[in-house]
Enzyme design. Structure first.
Site, PDB file in Angstrom:
ATOM      1  NE  ARG A  94     -11.325  14.122  -2.299  1.00  0.00           N
ATOM      2  CZ  ARG A  94     -12.477  13.563  -2.041  1.00  0.00           C
ATOM      3  NH1 ARG A  94     -13.135  13.853  -0.953  1.00  0.00           N
ATOM      4  NH2 ARG A  94     -13.022  12.714  -2.886  1.00  0.00           N
ATOM      5  CG  ASP A 107     -13.044  13.342  -9.174  1.00  0.00           C
ATOM      6  OD1 ASP A 107     -12.965  14.426  -9.799  1.00  0.00           O
ATOM      7  OD2 ASP A 107     -12.238  13.022  -8.281  1.00  0.00           O
ATOM      8  CG  ASP A 158     -11.146  12.190 -12.342  1.00  0.00           C
ATOM      9  OD1 ASP A 158     -10.140  12.884 -12.587  1.00  0.00           O
ATOM     10  OD2 ASP A 158     -11.142  11.240 -11.546  1.00  0.00           O
ATOM     11  CB  THR A 182      -6.037  12.599   5.893  1.00  0.00           C
ATOM     12  OG1 THR A 182      -5.657  13.564   4.898  1.00  0.00           O
ATOM     13  CG2 THR A 182      -4.803  11.872   6.394  1.00  0.00           C
TER      14      THR A 182
HETATM   15  N1  URA Z   1     -15.421  15.874  -5.017  1.00  0.00           N
HETATM   16  C1  URA Z   1     -16.040  15.365  -6.109  1.00  0.00           C
HETATM   17  O1  URA Z   1     -15.650  15.660  -7.240  1.00  0.00           O
HETATM   18  N2  URA Z   1     -17.081  14.524  -5.922  1.00  0.00           N
HETATM   19  C2  URA Z   1     -17.540  14.189  -4.713  1.00  0.00           C
HETATM   20  O2  URA Z   1     -18.506  13.421  -4.611  1.00  0.00           O
HETATM   21  C3  URA Z   1     -16.885  14.722  -3.586  1.00  0.00           C
HETATM   22  C4  URA Z   1     -15.829  15.569  -3.768  1.00  0.00           C
END
Ligand code: URA
Length: 213
Positions: free
Chosen positions: A108, A204, A207, A112
């Site tokens: 992503r 995330d 991560d 944006t």
């Molecule tokens: N992707 C993620 O890993 N965490 C979020 O909160 C949103 C998208």
């Protein structure tokens, strides 16, 4: 399972909710996080595959012959959205070891928040398979919508989508774009923040699964 809308289900099983709480905790380290995501893949896959078709076959027990059900019909494809979706795959494959695995690569745009596809490889013929798409986080819904668009363009028909946590915005967007796709959510959270992270969420997911920051 709690039905939220037509084809949208929240998995309110206590074991699933307990494990999601462990994932949310910022003190949960990579090793444990990855293990719990794998366990959730198994528990959520089990729930999402509740309607797999079965047929009776004859089996001989030590006592007598009988008819007993086995999974029949269409073969399965598990399709993680890279990279966080990978975390759910081993748990699903532990239930369905002969399933084939496709991959859809999306990243992503940091500004944006729009998804871009960079990889798509699906087991053929995809049209004859039950397809389970995985991504732990359904945030804006953009990458989920695009991934399912791509699968449908390649001929995919019977599609289920599994995510651990979803934002209401993502659920709405996904369900409007793909009302025919069954959406299985571990927990429906409150909202997205300005950076398109789910609140309270778990941070995330990619991560935290892979230990990158
Ligand atoms: N992707 C993620 O890993 N965490 C979020 O909160 C949103 C998208």
């Amino acid at each position: 399972m709690k039905k939220l809308y037509e084809k949208v289900y929240e998995m309110d099983h206590p074991l699933i909710q307990h494990k999601i709480t462990l994932l949310r905790d910022r003190h949960t380290g990579t090793n444990e996080f990855r293990k719990i995501v794998e366990e959730l893949g198994m528990l959520m896959g089990f729930e999402a595959l509740h309607d797999l078709p079965v047929e009776n076959v004859e089996v001989e027990t030590p006592i007598e012959k009988c008819l007993s059900p086995v999974i029949s019909g269409r073969k399965l494809a598990v399709v993680p959205i890279l990279r966080a979706g990978l975390g759910l795959v081993p748990g699903i494959l532990s239930l369905t070891p002969s399933a084939k695995v496709g991959h859809i690569g999306m990243y992503r745009d940091e500004e944006t928040h729009e998804p871009h596809e960079y990889f798509c490889k699906l087991p053929e013929p995809i049209s004859e398979r039950i397809i389970v798409v995985t991504d732990p986080m359904l945030a804006t819904g953009s990458s989920a919508v695009d991934a399912v668009d791509l699968i449908k363009q390649r001929g995919g028909k019977k599609i289920k989508f599994i995510c651990i946590i979803a934002a209401p915005e993502g659920v709405k967007r996904f369900n409007e774009a793909h009302p025919d796709v069954e959406l299985y959510i571990g927990h429906l959270d409150r909202e997205l923040n300005g950076d398109a992270y789910i609140c309270p969420g778990l941070g995330d997911a990619g991560d935290r699964i892979f230990g990158t920051q």
